[in-house]
Design a protein around this motif. Sequence first.
Motif, PDB file in Angstrom:
ATOM      1  N   VAL A   1      28.726  -9.886  38.158  1.00  0.00           N
ATOM      2  CA  VAL A   1      29.270  -8.606  38.602  1.00  0.00           C
ATOM      3  C   VAL A   1      28.863  -7.484  37.639  1.00  0.00           C
ATOM      4  O   VAL A   1      29.137  -7.564  36.433  1.00  0.00           O
ATOM      5  CB  VAL A   1      30.811  -8.672  38.712  1.00  0.00           C
ATOM      6  CG1 VAL A   1      31.370  -7.309  39.110  1.00  0.00           C
ATOM      7  CG2 VAL A   1      31.227  -9.725  39.726  1.00  0.00           C
ATOM      8  N   GLY A   2      28.191  -6.488  38.186  1.00  0.00           N
ATOM      9  CA  GLY A   2      27.776  -5.343  37.382  1.00  0.00           C
ATOM     10  C   GLY A   2      26.541  -5.589  36.539  1.00  0.00           C
ATOM     11  O   GLY A   2      26.119  -4.703  35.797  1.00  0.00           O
ATOM     12  N   ASN A   3      25.935  -6.774  36.654  1.00  0.00           N
ATOM     13  CA  ASN A   3      24.742  -7.105  35.874  1.00  0.00           C
ATOM     14  C   ASN A   3      23.530  -7.108  36.805  1.00  0.00           C
ATOM     15  O   ASN A   3      23.236  -8.113  37.453  1.00  0.00           O
ATOM     16  CB  ASN A   3      24.918  -8.463  35.186  1.00  0.00           C
ATOM     17  CG  ASN A   3      23.715  -8.825  34.325  1.00  0.00           C
ATOM     18  OD1 ASN A   3      22.870  -7.976  34.032  1.00  0.00           O
ATOM     19  ND2 ASN A   3      23.646 -10.086  33.918  1.00  0.00           N
ATOM     20  N   PHE A   4      22.845  -5.988  36.890  1.00  0.00           N
ATOM     21  CA  PHE A   4      21.720  -5.879  37.826  1.00  0.00           C
ATOM     22  C   PHE A   4      20.799  -4.746  37.381  1.00  0.00           C
ATOM     23  O   PHE A   4      21.199  -3.851  36.627  1.00  0.00           O
ATOM     24  CB  PHE A   4      22.225  -5.590  39.243  1.00  0.00           C
ATOM     25  CG  PHE A   4      23.108  -4.375  39.350  1.00  0.00           C
ATOM     26  CD1 PHE A   4      22.575  -3.101  39.454  1.00  0.00           C
ATOM     27  CD2 PHE A   4      24.507  -4.511  39.324  1.00  0.00           C
ATOM     28  CE1 PHE A   4      23.396  -1.980  39.548  1.00  0.00           C
ATOM     29  CE2 PHE A   4      25.331  -3.394  39.413  1.00  0.00           C
ATOM     30  CZ  PHE A   4      24.764  -2.121  39.523  1.00  0.00           C
ATOM     31  N   LYS A   5      19.554  -4.796  37.887  1.00  0.00           N
ATOM     32  CA  LYS A   5      18.624  -3.687  37.694  1.00  0.00           C
ATOM     33  C   LYS A   5      18.678  -2.752  38.890  1.00  0.00           C
ATOM     34  O   LYS A   5      18.688  -1.539  38.743  1.00  0.00           O
ATOM     35  CB  LYS A   5      17.199  -4.198  37.489  1.00  0.00           C
ATOM     36  CG  LYS A   5      16.204  -3.066  37.214  1.00  0.00           C
ATOM     37  CD  LYS A   5      14.819  -3.595  36.868  1.00  0.00           C
ATOM     38  CE  LYS A   5      13.878  -2.427  36.546  1.00  0.00           C
ATOM     39  NZ  LYS A   5      12.507  -2.907  36.211  1.00  0.00           N
TER      40      LYS A   5
END
Length: 377
Positions: free
Chosen positions: A36-40
């Motif tokens: 969750v919330g870890n993306f490019k």
Amino acid sequence: MKKKTQLIHGGIVGDEFTGAVSTPIYQVSTYKQNGVGNFKYEYSRTGNPTREALEALIRDLEGGHAGFAFGSGMAAISAILNMFKSGDHVVFTDDVYGGTYRLMSKVMNRFNIEVDFVDTSSPEKVKEAIKDNTVAIYVETPTNPLLKITDIRVMKEIADENSLLLIVDNTFSTPYFQNPIDLGADIVLHSATKYLGGHSDVVAGLVVVNSQKLAEELHFVQNSTGGVLGPQDSWLLIRGIKTLGLRMEQTEKNTKEIVKFLENRDDIETIWYPGREDHPGREIHLSQATGFGGMVSFDVGSGERAEEVLRKTKFFTLAESLGAVESLISLPPKMTHASIPRERRLELGITDGLIRISVGIEDAEDLIEDLRQALDR
């Protein structure tokens, strides 16, 4: 980097994952997150790799802080105006594209965005139009369709004296010939449908801003309102921009020959082209741009004769738009500027017999012969 090199090597080049020389079309709506919330990338309205490559390219070409790609030129203009609030006032160039005039007079007025259209080639008129609630000066230079010239540096001085934003529509000159941010503009926009795309196969708008603050504000509007450019069209624009320099140089070469032809006829009342020695503001244009472009307007005397000329051309295609490899011809009072009341058009100098041509990259001799046979008939 020189300009032709930057057109090809600016922005984000190729694909780091595959080594592809051409930026891939990332035809995707959403992206896998590594928690969750870890993306490019999160969602393609917010960010897309193909659109990001285009936005980085136009940022570099205009020398700004960040670039943004929209679904049309009008979507780009609308997004900029959505950064303002009810009660704000904007000073606009008077000889402005008809769609921009319509947006301000028929849509943005519903949200109480005030506007005054003034001759921005006159600094005094701009100063007189500024009010306590003025937030920006919006300039086209050269203008559409009369190719009036505004001194961007002087507009910047006026904007700074009054704590205003300076917005410049750079569609006609393109970043190949003119870079308004280098001259002090805060925001530069393009109808990328025109010269940047260059092949009559994409509708798009591009914006470049000169600061992180404006980048954050415009990205918020872009993401919130959603008028983004799709990946296929973004790729088409990247491809089109690669040949912009070659196209602009050939277009200008052709245009100069056509203007000479028109000047030697006695049935043309007036010719508007910044490259002519007697064009108002020519020296100012030379001080802020490196070329004159491929747009010419000329008056054939009456609306009836103008429509007859438009019916007779073969290589000049009767169509809306401009800036493509093929030459286009139009009648602004009944086409691009029909949304402006006739009394206002005449006041500006947009007469019933005004023809506008967008010169392409065909052989100049063929284009001149096409105009000759249409005018002779």
